[in-house]
Write a protein that holds these residues in place. Sequence first.
Motif, PDB file in Angstrom:
ATOM      1  N   MET A  80       0.842  -1.205   0.000  1.00 22.45           N
ATOM      2  CA  MET A  80       0.000   0.000   0.000  1.00 22.45           C
ATOM      3  C   MET A  80       0.877   1.255   0.000  1.00 22.45           C
ATOM      4  SD  MET A  80      -2.945   1.326  -0.209  1.00 22.45           S
ATOM      5  CE  MET A  80      -4.303   0.284   0.261  1.00 22.45           C
ATOM      6  N   TYR A  81       1.924   1.250   0.820  1.00 20.27           N
ATOM      7  CA  TYR A  81       2.840   2.392   0.820  1.00 20.27           C
ATOM      8  C   TYR A  81       3.415   2.592  -0.574  1.00 20.27           C
ATOM      9  CZ  TYR A  81       6.734   5.457   1.515  1.00 20.27           C
ATOM     10  OH  TYR A  81       7.592   6.511   1.386  1.00 20.27           O
ATOM     11  N   SER A  82       3.835   1.508  -1.214  1.00 28.09           N
ATOM     12  CA  SER A  82       4.440   1.598  -2.551  1.00 28.09           C
ATOM     13  C   SER A  82       3.460   2.170  -3.566  1.00 28.09           C
ATOM     14  CB  SER A  82       4.892   0.221  -3.032  1.00 28.09           C
ATOM     15  OG  SER A  82       5.776  -0.320  -2.104  1.00 28.09           O
ATOM     16  N   LEU A  86       4.100   5.461  -5.584  1.00 31.87           N
ATOM     17  CA  LEU A  86       4.239   5.323  -7.041  1.00 31.87           C
ATOM     18  C   LEU A  86       3.190   6.153  -7.788  1.00 31.87           C
ATOM     19  CD1 LEU A  86       5.701   3.689  -9.321  1.00 31.87           C
ATOM     20  CD2 LEU A  86       3.957   1.929  -8.997  1.00 31.87           C
ATOM     21  N   CYS A  87       1.980   6.211  -7.244  1.00 31.67           N
ATOM     22  CA  CYS A  87       0.878   6.897  -7.922  1.00 31.67           C
ATOM     23  C   CYS A  87       0.691   8.325  -7.418  1.00 31.67           C
ATOM     24  CB  CYS A  87      -0.421   6.100  -7.749  1.00 31.67           C
ATOM     25  SG  CYS A  87      -0.288   4.408  -8.317  1.00 31.67           S
ATOM     26  N   ASN A  88       1.632   8.786  -6.576  1.00 32.33           N
ATOM     27  CA  ASN A  88       1.565  10.154  -6.060  1.00 32.33           C
ATOM     28  C   ASN A  88       0.244  10.458  -5.377  1.00 32.33           C
ATOM     29  OD1 ASN A  88       3.512  12.348  -6.152  1.00 32.33           O
ATOM     30  ND2 ASN A  88       3.896  11.490  -8.202  1.00 32.33           N
ATOM     31  N   LEU A  89      -0.273   9.491  -4.643  1.00 34.28           N
ATOM     32  CA  LEU A  89      -1.611   9.656  -4.074  1.00 34.28           C
ATOM     33  C   LEU A  89      -1.651  10.734  -3.002  1.00 34.28           C
ATOM     34  CD1 LEU A  89      -2.809   5.933  -3.889  1.00 34.28           C
ATOM     35  CD2 LEU A  89      -3.325   7.661  -5.616  1.00 34.28           C
ATOM     36  N   GLU A 103      -0.726  13.556  -3.246  1.00 34.85           N
ATOM     37  CA  GLU A 103      -1.108  14.826  -3.876  1.00 34.85           C
ATOM     38  C   GLU A 103      -2.566  14.833  -4.325  1.00 34.85           C
ATOM     39  OE1 GLU A 103       1.784  15.671  -6.934  1.00 34.85           O
ATOM     40  OE2 GLU A 103       3.384  15.746  -5.425  1.00 34.85           O
ATOM     41  N   LYS A 104      -3.171  13.647  -4.427  1.00 38.91           N
ATOM     42  CA  LYS A 104      -4.546  13.567  -4.951  1.00 38.91           C
ATOM     43  C   LYS A 104      -5.574  13.317  -3.854  1.00 38.91           C
ATOM     44  CE  LYS A 104      -3.456  12.309  -9.627  1.00 38.91           C
ATOM     45  NZ  LYS A 104      -2.009  12.315  -9.814  1.00 38.91           N
ATOM     46  N   PHE A 105      -5.122  12.653  -2.780  1.00 42.85           N
ATOM     47  CA  PHE A 105      -6.007  12.295  -1.670  1.00 42.85           C
ATOM     48  C   PHE A 105      -5.747  13.210  -0.477  1.00 42.85           C
ATOM     49  CE2 PHE A 105      -6.436   7.471  -2.798  1.00 42.85           C
ATOM     50  CZ  PHE A 105      -7.349   7.790  -3.790  1.00 42.85           C
ATOM     51  N   THR A 106      -6.730  13.286   0.439  1.00 41.92           N
ATOM     52  CA  THR A 106      -6.506  14.009   1.687  1.00 41.92           C
ATOM     53  C   THR A 106      -5.613  13.156   2.602  1.00 41.92           C
ATOM     54  OG1 THR A 106      -8.372  12.990   2.826  1.00 41.92           O
ATOM     55  CG2 THR A 106      -8.834  14.992   1.549  1.00 41.92           C
ATOM     56  N   GLN A 107      -5.066  13.789   3.624  1.00 38.41           N
ATOM     57  CA  GLN A 107      -4.244  13.047   4.590  1.00 38.41           C
ATOM     58  C   GLN A 107      -5.066  11.992   5.312  1.00 38.41           C
ATOM     59  OE1 GLN A 107      -2.103  16.227   6.837  1.00 38.41           O
ATOM     60  NE2 GLN A 107      -0.362  14.909   6.335  1.00 38.41           N
ATOM     61  N   VAL A 108      -6.346  12.320   5.559  1.00 38.03           N
ATOM     62  CA  VAL A 108      -7.214  11.335   6.218  1.00 38.03           C
ATOM     63  C   VAL A 108      -7.427  10.119   5.314  1.00 38.03           C
ATOM     64  CG1 VAL A 108      -9.599  10.929   7.004  1.00 38.03           C
ATOM     65  CG2 VAL A 108      -8.331  12.914   7.838  1.00 38.03           C
ATOM     66  N   PHE A 138      -3.324   5.270 -13.626  1.00 39.79           N
ATOM     67  CA  PHE A 138      -1.926   5.440 -13.209  1.00 39.79           C
ATOM     68  C   PHE A 138      -1.015   4.616 -14.119  1.00 39.79           C
ATOM     69  CE2 PHE A 138      -4.539   5.698  -9.265  1.00 39.79           C
ATOM     70  CZ  PHE A 138      -4.329   7.035  -8.966  1.00 39.79           C
ATOM     71  N   PRO A 139      -0.666   5.192 -15.286  1.00 36.82           N
ATOM     72  CA  PRO A 139       0.124   4.425 -16.265  1.00 36.82           C
ATOM     73  C   PRO A 139       1.462   3.932 -15.692  1.00 36.82           C
ATOM     74  CG  PRO A 139      -0.549   6.569 -17.148  1.00 36.82           C
ATOM     75  CD  PRO A 139      -1.002   6.548 -15.737  1.00 36.82           C
ATOM     76  N   GLN A 140       1.945   4.633 -14.657  1.00 26.75           N
ATOM     77  CA  GLN A 140       3.259   4.253 -14.104  1.00 26.75           C
ATOM     78  C   GLN A 140       3.270   2.866 -13.463  1.00 26.75           C
ATOM     79  OE1 GLN A 140       1.104   6.646 -13.018  1.00 26.75           O
ATOM     80  NE2 GLN A 140       1.832   7.592 -11.139  1.00 26.75           N
ATOM     81  N   ILE A 141       2.096   2.277 -13.189  1.00 29.33           N
ATOM     82  CA  ILE A 141       2.126   0.938 -12.586  1.00 29.33           C
ATOM     83  C   ILE A 141       2.393  -0.159 -13.625  1.00 29.33           C
ATOM     84  CG2 ILE A 141       0.523   1.656 -10.730  1.00 29.33           C
ATOM     85  CD1 ILE A 141      -1.432  -0.479 -11.920  1.00 29.33           C
TER      86      ILE A 141
END
Length: 251
Positions: free
Chosen positions: A2-4, A8-11, A13-18, A210-213
């Motif tokens: 999950m951390y990865s 990897l998907c820069n989440l 920046e897209k999701f809240t901290q919560v 997320f094309p990077q995956i």
Amino acid sequence: MMYSMIYLCNLQEKFTQVDILILMTAAVCHDLDHPGYNNTYQINARTELAVRYNDISPLENHHCAVAFQIFSQSDCNIFANFDPEAFKQIRQGTINLILATDMARHGEILDSFKQKVDYFDFTNEEHVTCLKMVLIKCCDISNEVRPMEVAEPWVDCLLEEYFMQSDREKAEGLPIAPFMDREKVTKPTAQIGFIKFVLIPMFETVMKLFPQIEEVMVQPLRESRDRYEELKQIDDAMNEVTINVFFCFAF
Ligand SMILES: *[C@@H]1O[C@H](CO)[C@@H](O)[C@H](O)[C@H]1NC(C)=O
Ligand SMILES: [Zn+2]
């Protein structure tokens, strides 16, 4: 894993901290106190867990209940500094993600994500919730994404778990699945179908967003599929030799 995926998907920046907190908490807690016998067994054997949860995702309900029992101890309460409103949101989000790991809901959850992925909207709460569910599902069954040296010992553990269950089902006169039967299944046969029809379709859907995956996760899955298909061909050839030898001695 999950951390990865978050990284990897820069989440962040897209999701809240919560949201990130919910994803990480659910990932860590999603299989707490797993007994090693799946929901079907629980229901067919009418276990205490199945009775407690009325046959509705008994295991996932249990994993989640155990998690929140732990958090309710004051020395384990990692949410102590959140106000009640925020705690409610974290609790609801975590429950939703842990319950989403029931594979009986795989088709339903993936279909719902497929309907959103082509016009995905990070400001739409329903879209974000659905993505989080797919993310925890990806992590849950991500074993074959990892390098062979890491993944393969866990496949042995998985098969051991299946065999324990089917042995018990035989002993108790319950229905058993061929893919769990030690007489029928092998490492390649167990993995090929799962990689081809469950893992690759799900990861390829996430790849649209997320094309990077592709390079880091989908490519390793394709390689693992190809390797197990080669191993299966060797197994099949060996069995043919065994059959021929058998017939030579039999006649
Ligand atoms: C759980 O076990 C049963 C056999 O009792 C099998 O038919 C079913 O597919 C298994 N479920 C999963 C998700 O592996
Ligand atoms: Zn799991």
